[in-house]
Design a protein around this motif. Structure first.
Motif, PDB file in Angstrom:
ATOM      1  N   GLY A   1       0.813  -1.205   0.000  1.00  0.00           N
ATOM      2  CA  GLY A   1       0.000   0.000   0.000  1.00  0.00           C
ATOM      3  C   GLY A   1       0.844   1.251   0.000  1.00  0.00           C
ATOM      4  N   TYR A   2       0.249   2.325  -0.477  1.00  0.00           N
ATOM      5  CA  TYR A   2       0.930   3.619  -0.457  1.00  0.00           C
ATOM      6  C   TYR A   2      -0.066   4.701  -0.056  1.00  0.00           C
ATOM      7  CZ  TYR A   2       4.066   7.434  -1.590  1.00  0.00           C
ATOM      8  OH  TYR A   2       4.874   8.538  -1.498  1.00  0.00           O
ATOM      9  N   GLN A   3       0.332   5.481   0.961  1.00  0.00           N
ATOM     10  CA  GLN A   3      -0.466   6.610   1.417  1.00  0.00           C
ATOM     11  C   GLN A   3       0.098   7.900   0.814  1.00  0.00           C
ATOM     12  OE1 GLN A   3      -3.479   5.085   3.110  1.00  0.00           O
ATOM     13  NE2 GLN A   3      -3.163   7.162   3.846  1.00  0.00           N
ATOM     14  N   PHE A   4      -0.726   8.606   0.028  1.00  0.00           N
ATOM     15  CA  PHE A   4      -0.299   9.888  -0.519  1.00  0.00           C
ATOM     16  C   PHE A   4      -0.434  10.979   0.531  1.00  0.00           C
ATOM     17  CE2 PHE A   4      -1.834   7.292  -4.046  1.00  0.00           C
ATOM     18  CZ  PHE A   4      -0.731   7.333  -4.891  1.00  0.00           C
TER      19      PHE A   4
ATOM     20  N   ARG B   1      -5.796  11.090   3.679  1.00  0.00           N
ATOM     21  CA  ARG B   1      -7.102  10.724   3.126  1.00  0.00           C
ATOM     22  C   ARG B   1      -7.032  10.058   1.763  1.00  0.00           C
ATOM     23  NH1 ARG B   1     -11.394  15.395   3.393  1.00  0.00           N
ATOM     24  NH2 ARG B   1     -12.742  13.553   3.083  1.00  0.00           N
ATOM     25  N   ASN B   2      -5.835   9.889   1.219  1.00  0.00           N
ATOM     26  CA  ASN B   2      -5.720   9.322  -0.121  1.00  0.00           C
ATOM     27  C   ASN B   2      -4.660   8.228  -0.144  1.00  0.00           C
ATOM     28  OD1 ASN B   2      -7.364  11.325  -2.057  1.00  0.00           O
ATOM     29  ND2 ASN B   2      -6.310  12.539  -0.500  1.00  0.00           N
ATOM     30  N   GLY B   3      -5.038   7.080  -0.696  1.00  0.00           N
ATOM     31  CA  GLY B   3      -4.086   5.993  -0.751  1.00  0.00           C
ATOM     32  C   GLY B   3      -4.560   4.861  -1.641  1.00  0.00           C
ATOM     33  N   LEU B   4      -3.618   3.962  -1.963  1.00  0.00           N
ATOM     34  CA  LEU B   4      -3.876   2.767  -2.757  1.00  0.00           C
ATOM     35  C   LEU B   4      -3.401   1.544  -1.984  1.00  0.00           C
ATOM     36  CD1 LEU B   4      -2.675   3.855  -6.329  1.00  0.00           C
ATOM     37  CD2 LEU B   4      -5.040   3.389  -5.657  1.00  0.00           C
ATOM     38  N   GLU B   5      -4.071   0.416  -2.218  1.00  0.00           N
ATOM     39  CA  GLU B   5      -3.668  -0.824  -1.558  1.00  0.00           C
ATOM     40  C   GLU B   5      -3.976  -2.003  -2.467  1.00  0.00           C
ATOM     41  OE1 GLU B   5      -4.060  -1.511   2.870  1.00  0.00           O
ATOM     42  OE2 GLU B   5      -5.620  -2.873   2.129  1.00  0.00           O
TER      43      GLU B   5
ATOM     44  N   HIS C   1      -8.768   4.656  -1.693  1.00  0.00           N
ATOM     45  CA  HIS C   1      -9.588   5.533  -0.848  1.00  0.00           C
ATOM     46  C   HIS C   1      -9.118   6.974  -1.045  1.00  0.00           C
ATOM     47  CE1 HIS C   1      -6.436   6.025   2.318  1.00  0.00           C
ATOM     48  NE2 HIS C   1      -6.101   4.807   1.942  1.00  0.00           N
ATOM     49  N   ASN C   2     -10.088   7.849  -1.278  1.00  0.00           N
ATOM     50  CA  ASN C   2      -9.781   9.238  -1.603  1.00  0.00           C
ATOM     51  C   ASN C   2     -10.721  10.168  -0.838  1.00  0.00           C
ATOM     52  OD1 ASN C   2      -7.901   8.880  -4.177  1.00  0.00           O
ATOM     53  ND2 ASN C   2      -9.604   7.463  -4.381  1.00  0.00           N
ATOM     54  N   GLY C   3     -10.202  11.292  -0.419  1.00  0.00           N
ATOM     55  CA  GLY C   3     -11.005  12.258   0.304  1.00  0.00           C
ATOM     56  C   GLY C   3     -10.676  13.683  -0.094  1.00  0.00           C
ATOM     57  N   TRP C   4     -11.713  14.500  -0.217  1.00  0.00           N
ATOM     58  CA  TRP C   4     -11.530  15.929  -0.493  1.00  0.00           C
ATOM     59  C   TRP C   4     -12.723  16.666   0.105  1.00  0.00           C
ATOM     60  CZ3 TRP C   4     -12.965  12.164  -3.763  1.00  0.00           C
ATOM     61  CH2 TRP C   4     -14.175  12.317  -4.443  1.00  0.00           C
TER      62      TRP C   4
ATOM     63  N   SER D   1     -15.721  11.621   0.564  1.00  0.00           N
ATOM     64  CA  SER D   1     -14.750  10.517   0.585  1.00  0.00           C
ATOM     65  C   SER D   1     -15.248   9.428  -0.350  1.00  0.00           C
ATOM     66  CB  SER D   1     -14.560   9.971   1.992  1.00  0.00           C
ATOM     67  OG  SER D   1     -15.779   9.509   2.535  1.00  0.00           O
ATOM     68  N   LEU D   2     -14.335   8.848  -1.112  1.00  0.00           N
ATOM     69  CA  LEU D   2     -14.662   7.844  -2.121  1.00  0.00           C
ATOM     70  C   LEU D   2     -13.840   6.591  -1.855  1.00  0.00           C
ATOM     71  CD1 LEU D   2     -16.000   7.002  -4.855  1.00  0.00           C
ATOM     72  CD2 LEU D   2     -13.954   7.976  -5.974  1.00  0.00           C
ATOM     73  N   LEU D   3     -14.517   5.443  -1.869  1.00  0.00           N
ATOM     74  CA  LEU D   3     -13.852   4.157  -1.709  1.00  0.00           C
ATOM     75  C   LEU D   3     -14.180   3.290  -2.910  1.00  0.00           C
ATOM     76  CD1 LEU D   3     -12.242   2.084  -0.005  1.00  0.00           C
ATOM     77  CD2 LEU D   3     -14.421   1.406   1.041  1.00  0.00           C
ATOM     78  N   ALA D   4     -13.146   2.745  -3.557  1.00  0.00           N
ATOM     79  CA  ALA D   4     -13.319   1.856  -4.701  1.00  0.00           C
ATOM     80  C   ALA D   4     -12.598   0.547  -4.420  1.00  0.00           C
ATOM     81  CB  ALA D   4     -12.762   2.505  -5.973  1.00  0.00           C
TER      82      ALA D   4
END
Length: 774
Positions: free
Chosen positions: A318-321, A324-328, A364-367, A371-374
């Protein structure tokens, strides 16, 4: 030995040996500071003697030394970033001996309220959820006498797991809330579904307890959020993520029936200030000679041990940008072979295998307020079964192999708008498709049986939540629209012999079909205070049929199953009331009561015919059909009593009255099951346990009772209820090495399952593990 340790030893030696007469009124305090949760030493802790102006810092190994005046009452104050301040009063100091103390500090994060993500797919405070929920943390799982993940669910009232052969079971069936069939409970792994579209269940053997951070359980129909399979509730298994720059665990075990294996797990987190990568890899292997499950009275020379060999490889990256934003991404591969207890000619006898690939990609993304989860997922299970039988009557030998390829994949999206601090709206879209391509190839005849089918799903849902009366009251409402398509269904027989020729008398029309449904829910919760609350909820459940029931003719444990491509979806309406109450500031009670009505309920019924399928006896012809209506009346309660800081008592009980209320006699002439109880649903089940967990030891003694249950649709035969007692004790050495013993069925009281097979009896497992961090 580390330099800081040498320094502390040297300082203590100097103070003790060269003390001058002027210092005879002084006293040496030598101590160690550790983390209360992990037991790891805390370097750099500030230790002060209040009122004396004296202090020091702990070394890299957590050790410290202070000099105090003899005869004084000493008060120590410890402070460390990220931990709660600690004050400790020492008794009046007399004499000349050195005082040695061990202190532990509690991470401040422990004060943060636990969040629950399963109810709406977004993090929520448990006190705001109008439903019966439960959360089992990893620490509790490691303390309990369990060898498989599904066994830990006995901590939650009303959940039944069938693992009659222990670790040698080819799978486990988990049901809840008075409903039979594992396909009526949705199982998630990190928020994505594991239930197969073909059979509806999951393979619990591939879920390793050491890889789990916690398990969340949400009871009652949750189709308004999750759609199909969530008729009785949702179980969400959340994987453990690394928390240190580098960490690992090595584990080995050995036990009864020559069972042995091990685990290796490595990982690390380079996340700082919300940004960075983390990773983990693990491997697990288990092997056992097994035991003969056939009772002595009916055992033949062909009965043999149910052996096992299984292994799992897992990886997560996983990587946290930012916060509130990251990929796993997660990958899991599982393979096994489990003996089925029969060996005639083939070297491995009858066996089952479930090689499985699983992939998950999450974003997972947030602004602002959004917040958006895919979640994208893919699962490929290749079920392989070799089966050999010898007819007791004719002496005819039969050998065939099942090769079933089951594929499920999809994309789940949900977007949350935090409208105000007390209001949130979540909307989502789900796409999923599942298919099966299976064949039964007979090597003792010319028959090749093939079944295929595809089920596709699309859904839209919305859920609204509002907190009122200064967050004392929570109202939630939601609705979901599902549409499902059944396509490409078929069942064919190539080169039929007398073995399969009878199946041609049961023709099926495999035409495509489409169903859709609306699933609403409504809930209200009121918190009188932090420890007393009530909730009420209504929910509607929806579940289309599984491909196995629609497309496949073949042998099952209950008889010969005939495909039913005309099977329709079933629905369930549930109302329930429950609460949480704290008595005497310590005893926590969580009672719930519920009433459910199912319509077009799918149920195995016999059509009155019997056929010979190559075994020793005629088998009844069974078919899954919509039998009209069922009613489930149930109640459950859990009790938690913290007796002292390190000693606690837990217990739960569940009662279910699950009956068929209406039976369609037009579809099944000559039979009326109205008033009969549902098969494989016990009226009563209970659990109790005592946990003793001081810092240096962990011990648990648990008891489980499962009541009698009907094993046929006409309620003519019942299994006996049974009671088991399990025990586990482990000890931590040097803060990193753990040795333990787990004993299941402590009293060695074997029981017989619905097929007349024996449980393993007393099963002992010794384990040794080493955990390290940097």
């Amino acid at each position: 030995m580390k330099a800081s340790s040498l320094y502390n030893v040297f300082l203590l030696f100097v103070v003790a040996c060269v003390m001058t007469p002027a210092a005879q009124g002084q006293k040496v305090i030598a101590g160690t500071v550790t983390d209360c949760n992990s037991g790891k030493p805390l370097s750099g802790t500030n230790i002060q003697i209040l009122g004396a102006g004296l202090g020091t810092f702990s070394g890299s190994d957590g050790h410290f030394i202070l000099i105090a005046q003899t005869g004084e009452r000493i008060r120590l104050r410890l402070s460390f970033v990220g931990y709660l301040n600690l004050e400790r009063t020492l008794p009046s100091i007399t004499g000349s001996d050195t005082i040695r103390i061990s202190l532990c500090m509690t991470p401040a994060i422990n004060l943060m309220e636990e969040l629950f993500v399963t109810a709406t797919r977004t993090p929520q405070k448990p006190a705001e959820i109008p439903a019966r929920i439960a959360s089992i943390p990893a620490k509790e799982m490691m303390e309990m006498p369990v060898n498989n993940t599904d066994e830990i669910l006995q901590l939650v009232p009303g959940i039944k797991f069938d693992r009659d052969f222990g670790i040698f079971s080819k799978n486990s069936s988990v049901t809840m809330r008075g409903l039979n069939g594992s396909y009526r409970a949705l199982i998630l792994l990190d928020g994505v579904p594991l239930n197969k579209t073909d059979g509806g269940g999951i393979n619990w053997n591939r879920l390793i307890p050491d890889n789990i951070e916690r398990i969340e359980v949400l009871k009652g129909p949750v189709s308004a959020v999750y759609g199909s399979n969530a008729m009785s509730g949702v179980i969400n298994i959340i994987s453990e993520k690394p928390s240190s720059p580098f960490e690992g665990k090595v584990k080995a075990f050995y036990g009864t029936y020559q069972t042995f294996g091990g685990l290796l797990k490595l990982g690390g987190s380079l996340v700082e200030k919300g940004k960075g990568l983390y990773y983990s890899v693990s491997g697990f292997y288990r092997q056992g000679k097994g035991y003969i499950t056939q009772p002595d009275s009916s055992r033949t020379s062909f009965d043999t041990s149910r052996y096992l060999k299984e292994g799992t490889l897992s990886g997560m990256f996983g990587y946290q940008f930012n916060e509130r934003n990251g990929l796993e991404m997660e990958y899991n591969y599982y393979n096994d072979i489990r003996g089925d207890g029969t060996k005639i000619y083939e070297p491995l006898g009858s066996y089952n295998r479930y090689p499985t690939h699983f992939v998950r990609l999450s974003s997972h993304n947030g602004w602002g307020k959004y917040s958006l989860l895919a979640n994208a997922f893919y699962q490929h299970e290749n079920y392989i079964r070799q089966n050999e039988t010898m007819s007791k009557k004719s002496g005819k030998y039969t050998l065939y192999e099942t090769d079933s390829k089951r594929v499920d994949y999809g994309l789940w999206l949900n977007l949350t708008n935090q409208i105000r601090t007390n209001q949130a709206l979540t909307v989502g879209m789900d796409l999923k498709q599942g298919s099966v391509n299976a064949s039964d190839t007979y090597y003792t005849s010319s028959d090749i049986l093939t079944n295929k089918g595809t089920m596709s799903f699309f859904a839209l849902f919305a859920e609204y939540e509002i907190n009122l009366l200064k967050s004392r009251m929570t109202l939630t409402g939601g609705i979901r629209w599902d549409i499902a398509w059944f396509t490409n269904g078929s069942f064919t027989i190539e080169y039929p012999s007398t073995l399969s020729e009878f199946m041609t008398t049961y023709p099926s029309d495999f035409s495509d079909d489409t169903w859709n449904a609306f699933s609403p829910k409504l809930g209200i919760r009121y918190n009188f205070n932090a420890s007393q609350s009530l909730y009420f909820s209504y929910a509607h459940g929806f579940r289309p049929p599984i491909l196995d029931d629609m497309c496949k003719n073949g042998n099952i444990s209950k008889g010969f199953k005939m495909a039913n491509p005309g099977l329709k979806p079933e629905t369930l309406d549930n109302v329930e009331i429950g609460g949480t109450f704290t008595l005497f500031k310590r005893v926590v009670l969580e009672p719930s009561g519920y009433l459910s009505y199912g319509r077009d309920f799918q149920y195995f019924v016999s059509n009155g015919d019997s056929v010979y399928t190559g075994g020793s006896n005629l088998k009844p012809v069974m078919q899954r059909d919509n039998i009209s209506g069922v009613r489930i009346l149930g109640a459950e309660i859990s009790v938690t009593v913290p007796i002292i800081n390190s000693l606690s008592f837990i217990a739960n009980y569940a009662y279910n009255d699950s009956r068929i209320t209406k039976f369609d006699t037009l579809k099944n002439p000559g039979k009326d099951l109205s008033g009969k109880y549902l098969m494989e649903v016990p009226d009563n089940q209970a659990f109790a346990g005592v946990l003793f967990t001081p810092r240096w030891l962990s011990a648990a003694l648990t008891c489980r009772y499962l009541g009698p249950q009907w094993i046929d649709d006409e309620n003519t035969a019942k299994t006996n209820g049974y009671f088991t007692m399990d025990f586990k004790v482990s000890h931590i050495f040097f803060d990193q090495l753990t040795a333990g013993i787990t004993i299941q069925d402590l009293m060695n009281r074997q029981w017989v399952d619905s097929k007349g097979q024996l449980s393993p009896g007393r099963f002992i497992l010794l384990n040794l593990s080493y955990r390290f961090t940097k």
